[in-house]
Design an enzyme around this catalytic site. Structure first.
Site, PDB file in Angstrom:
ATOM      1  N   ARG A   1       0.844  -1.199   0.000  1.00 20.03           N
ATOM      2  CA  ARG A   1       0.000   0.000   0.000  1.00 20.03           C
ATOM      3  C   ARG A   1       0.878   1.247   0.000  1.00 20.03           C
ATOM      4  O   ARG A   1       1.843   1.349   0.765  1.00 20.03           O
ATOM      5  CB  ARG A   1      -0.912  -0.007   1.232  1.00 20.03           C
ATOM      6  CG  ARG A   1      -1.926   1.115   1.285  1.00 20.03           C
ATOM      7  CD  ARG A   1      -2.787   0.963   2.531  1.00 20.03           C
ATOM      8  NE  ARG A   1      -3.588  -0.252   2.480  1.00 20.03           N
ATOM      9  CZ  ARG A   1      -4.055  -0.896   3.570  1.00 20.03           C
ATOM     10  NH1 ARG A   1      -3.761  -0.448   4.771  1.00 20.03           N
ATOM     11  NH2 ARG A   1      -4.784  -1.975   3.431  1.00 20.03           N
TER      12      ARG A   1
ATOM     13  N   ARG B   1      -2.371   6.367   9.737  1.00 23.20           N
ATOM     14  CA  ARG B   1      -2.375   5.879   8.355  1.00 23.20           C
ATOM     15  C   ARG B   1      -2.441   7.053   7.370  1.00 23.20           C
ATOM     16  O   ARG B   1      -2.281   8.207   7.746  1.00 23.20           O
ATOM     17  CB  ARG B   1      -3.570   4.939   8.147  1.00 23.20           C
ATOM     18  CG  ARG B   1      -3.623   3.731   9.101  1.00 23.20           C
ATOM     19  CD  ARG B   1      -2.672   2.649   8.697  1.00 23.20           C
ATOM     20  NE  ARG B   1      -2.804   1.441   9.508  1.00 23.20           N
ATOM     21  CZ  ARG B   1      -3.618   0.417   9.247  1.00 23.20           C
ATOM     22  NH1 ARG B   1      -4.421   0.461   8.192  1.00 23.20           N
ATOM     23  NH2 ARG B   1      -3.635  -0.653  10.028  1.00 23.20           N
TER      24      ARG B   1
ATOM     25  N   LYS C   1      -4.351   0.959  14.748  1.00 27.09           N
ATOM     26  CA  LYS C   1      -4.283   1.946  13.667  1.00 27.09           C
ATOM     27  C   LYS C   1      -5.028   3.224  14.045  1.00 27.09           C
ATOM     28  O   LYS C   1      -5.937   3.208  14.882  1.00 27.09           O
ATOM     29  CB  LYS C   1      -4.868   1.360  12.391  1.00 27.09           C
ATOM     30  CG  LYS C   1      -6.322   0.932  12.497  1.00 27.09           C
ATOM     31  CD  LYS C   1      -6.752   0.197  11.241  1.00 27.09           C
ATOM     32  CE  LYS C   1      -8.144  -0.389  11.382  1.00 27.09           C
ATOM     33  NZ  LYS C   1      -8.530  -1.204  10.218  1.00 27.09           N
TER      34      LYS C   1
ATOM     35  N   LYS D   1      -6.649   6.861  12.108  1.00 25.69           N
ATOM     36  CA  LYS D   1      -7.001   7.433  10.811  1.00 25.69           C
ATOM     37  C   LYS D   1      -7.448   8.885  10.965  1.00 25.69           C
ATOM     38  O   LYS D   1      -8.230   9.207  11.860  1.00 25.69           O
ATOM     39  CB  LYS D   1      -8.114   6.612  10.149  1.00 25.69           C
ATOM     40  CG  LYS D   1      -7.696   5.179   9.842  1.00 25.69           C
ATOM     41  CD  LYS D   1      -8.819   4.390   9.185  1.00 25.69           C
ATOM     42  CE  LYS D   1      -8.354   2.970   8.831  1.00 25.69           C
ATOM     43  NZ  LYS D   1      -9.424   2.190   8.165  1.00 25.69           N
TER      44      LYS D   1
ATOM     45  N   CYS E   1     -14.686  -3.938  -0.678  1.00 25.17           N
ATOM     46  CA  CYS E   1     -13.313  -4.276  -0.319  1.00 25.17           C
ATOM     47  C   CYS E   1     -12.807  -5.331  -1.292  1.00 25.17           C
ATOM     48  O   CYS E   1     -13.523  -5.788  -2.176  1.00 25.17           O
ATOM     49  CB  CYS E   1     -13.247  -4.774   1.115  1.00 25.17           C
ATOM     50  SG  CYS E   1     -14.098  -6.355   1.370  1.00 25.17           S
TER      51      CYS E   1
ATOM     52  N   CYS F   1      -7.452 -11.494   0.472  1.00 22.97           N
ATOM     53  CA  CYS F   1      -7.536 -11.085   1.881  1.00 22.97           C
ATOM     54  C   CYS F   1      -7.736 -12.288   2.793  1.00 22.97           C
ATOM     55  O   CYS F   1      -8.690 -13.051   2.633  1.00 22.97           O
ATOM     56  CB  CYS F   1      -8.672 -10.087   2.075  1.00 22.97           C
ATOM     57  SG  CYS F   1      -8.817  -9.534   3.796  1.00 22.97           S
TER      58      CYS F   1
ATOM     59  N   CYS G   1     -16.011  -9.142   5.142  1.00 23.39           N
ATOM     60  CA  CYS G   1     -15.929  -9.456   6.571  1.00 23.39           C
ATOM     61  C   CYS G   1     -16.388  -8.226   7.348  1.00 23.39           C
ATOM     62  O   CYS G   1     -16.628  -7.171   6.760  1.00 23.39           O
ATOM     63  CB  CYS G   1     -14.507  -9.867   6.953  1.00 23.39           C
ATOM     64  SG  CYS G   1     -13.380  -8.486   7.221  1.00 23.39           S
TER      65      CYS G   1
ATOM     66  N   CYS H   1     -13.624  -2.250   5.869  1.00 21.25           N
ATOM     67  CA  CYS H   1     -12.720  -1.491   5.001  1.00 21.25           C
ATOM     68  C   CYS H   1     -13.466  -0.604   3.999  1.00 21.25           C
ATOM     69  O   CYS H   1     -12.958   0.441   3.618  1.00 21.25           O
ATOM     70  CB  CYS H   1     -11.785  -2.443   4.263  1.00 21.25           C
ATOM     71  SG  CYS H   1     -10.595  -3.262   5.346  1.00 21.25           S
TER      72      CYS H   1
END
Length: 582
Positions: free
Chosen positions: A79, A148, A213, A215, A434, A440, A480, A484
């Site tokens: 990424r 991120r 994480k 954001k 996603c 994934c 899931c 995302c």
């Protein structure tokens, strides 16, 4: 940086790993040098996230490779860190070359306004990351327990305030970059500086970085295209006469949860006040430090800022922030959001430049028998003098096109059949997904691969119910519950529960200011269409003027409005549930 919450249990394995990693070095270099396997060690795979990459395997091949007693078909996702989603034509060409050479002949725009490469094998990992850096971009902190990629509205040319906000996204991104030299040593062959004091490598993050994480996103009303309330730190730009006055500060957003664990839930952020531009870095840094110091380092499922706030209170958070600042945030300023989608087609700005926004389903850029998308964009990049801008809704803007260059770019768009917005319905233009299968490791159901067919079926159901296919209803699909594609702020959301089955959520706000709620659990695609068809018919018959679908399903009693994330899983009494024939 040790507080009461950390004393109540054993620290998670990740916390110990970070401490012992020597500032994210671990044994990554040794793992990369091991030619016996296509994988790296489990600990190094966790540390690799901080460097911008996830270890994955091709799940389509798992069973057959197990039958042949072969190890999984390991590969890596990489990424890019790209604040504000800005990419020059030269950078585009360099990333395009890397994608064609090492990553399954494709690029993918993510929901955090950047690129991902998929299918990179271990022996090419260093070449791709070095190539990204050669393009004057990088991958550091694109994943991992750090701040991120900082997202913001994707077109700074629309007005002076847009340009100013974009500059702030870059400043925030730079401010929160990890300072460890591990990245440069491993991927760029820089030598370790002799005599460096380890304790000075991360003056902000320290040895254990953040608990999870983090954001940051900046929105400019009336567009909430970056879903500001889904961010750990959301900033709402407040302007007057094209002058930036400051930002409303919103904290505690986050989409991830775990099925059947009601103590985990999506949450929208709370606006806690207003700060001036001059105060922004100080405010943002202290918010990150509060999360660093008080975030849960025992249970990673409870480690996001949203849980840090809910375990104490918003008032506690505001008081702690004011104490650290030595002053208080001003009261929030008025604002209004109207939507959270992108605007497509040709737009002319006040300076006479043109901008073309293209709809890219799931953000996937590759050539197919029907459309030479990757080739067409490459040819445009060769003559484009402006830049490219990615959106958090997985779309692409070819920006800052001169009047003289517009006909040339328009001709290339036509030649390569690039996806102009009029070719798609509103449902298709606004949909997100996603990646899910086959790459994934967290995927429970299909997402990107099932989205086109599902949207086609959804359009047919809408038309049968009397709705125009250009009806604007936000639809998002994830494989899931980790969120995302930000499904929990979509009017219709499918969240993978198991292979071929999804939980169906309804009732979010069209502008991304209200969570949706579970309507039916563990449905097949056929069952979802069956459930939605009579609701569409009801909506077509009885909606009020200007009423969006998410508001209608709440007013009509299909689901209850979710006022706070803690109510997301709250079951509705069976006697109050509406029947599908209402």
């Amino acid at each position: 940086m040790t507080h009461d919450l950390q004393q109540k249990g054993k620290l998670s394995e990740e916390e110990t790993l970070k401490v012992e990693s020597h500032y994210l070095r671990g044994t990554i270099q040794q793992s990369l040098a091991d030619q016996v396997t296509g994988s790296i060690s489990a600990d190094d795979a966790k540390l690799l996230k901080f460097h911008g990459s996830y270890q994955q395997d091709d799940r389509d091949l798992r069973t057959e490779r197990m039958r042949q007693k072969l190890e999984p078909a390991y590969m890596f996702m990489i990424r890019v860190r790209m604040p504000g989603g800005v990419c020059s034509p030269q950078q585009w060409l360099q990333l395009d070359e890397l994608g064609r050479k090492y990553a399954n002949n494709s690029l993918r725009i993510t929901t955090r306004q950047t690129f991902q490469f998929h299918g990179v094998i271990k022996r090419h990992l260093k070449s791709v990351i070095a190539g990204i850096n050669h393009a004057l971009l990088n991958t550091i902190a694109a994943c991992g327990d750090v701040n991120r990629n900082v997202v913001c509205h994707n077109n700074p040319y629309l007005s002076p305030i847009h340009a100013t906000v974009y500059e702030w996204s870059k400043r925030l991104s730079d401010h929160f970059l990890p300072r460890t030299q591990a990245y440069h040593e491993i991927w760029l062959d820089q030598k370790k500086v002799v005599g460096t004091e380890p304790e000075n490598e991360e003056p902000l993050y320290g040895k254990t970085y953040l608990p999870r994480k983090f954001k940051i996103g900046i929105a400019i009303p009336p567009s909430n295209d970056i879903d500001v309330f889904s961010q750990d730190l959301g900033l709402i730009a407040i302007a007057q006469d094209n002058q930036l006055l400051g930002f409303n500060v919103c904290v505690g957003g986050g989409m991830g949860m775990t099925h059947s664990e009601p103590e985990t839930y999506p949450r929208l952020g709370d606006v806690i006040g207003f700060c001036t531009p001059e105060q922004l870095l100080e405010v943002a840094e202290n918010i990150v430090k509060i999360q660093r110091d008080f975030g849960n380092r025992v249970d990673r499922k409870q480690a996001r800022l949203k849980y840090t706030i809910d375990s104490r209170s918003v008032d506690w958070f505001k008081a702690e922030l004011n104490h650290r600042l030595g002053w208080s945030l001003a009261p929030e300023q008025p604002y209004l959001f109207e939507n959270n989608n992108d605007h497509f087609g040709w737009i002319k700005d006040s300076q006479g430049h043109w901008h073309l926004s293209l709809s890219l389903l799931s953000g996937r850029i590759r050539d197919t028998p029907d459309q030479s998308l990757m080739t067409g964009l490459r040819e445009i990049a060769k003559i484009h003098k402006g830049d490219f801008r990615l959106t958090t809704n997985q779309n692409l803007m070819i920006a800052n096109i001169s009047r003289t260059n517009k006909p040339k770019i328009a001709a290339l768009v036509k030649k390569y059949c690039l996806p102009l917005p009029e070719q798609f319905s509103a449902i298709q233009r606004d949909a997100l997904s996603c990646v899910a299968f086959p790459t994934c490791g967290l995927a429970m159901a299909e997402s990107e691969r099932t989205l086109p067919g599902f949207l086609t079926r959804l359009e047919i159901a809408m038309e049968k119910a009397g709705l125009d296919k250009d009806e604007q209803i936000t639809v998002r699909v994830t494989g899931c519950p980790n969120g995302c594609a930000r499904p929990y702020i979509s009017e219709i959301a499918l969240v993978g529960k198991s292979l071929g089955r999804y939980n169906l959520y309804l009732g979010a706000d069209f502008a991304g200011q209200r969570l949706n709620k579970l309507y039916r659990e563990s449905l097949t695609e056929d069952e979802i269409i069956t459930e939605l068809t009579p609701i569409f018919a009801h909506y077509a018959r009885e909606r009020q003027k200007g009423e969006h679908f998410g508001d209608f399903v709440i007013r009509s009693g299909y689901v209850e409005a979710v006022r706070h994330g803690s109510e997301f899983h709250k079951p509705r009494p069976e006697k109050e549930r509406i029947t599908q024939n209402a």
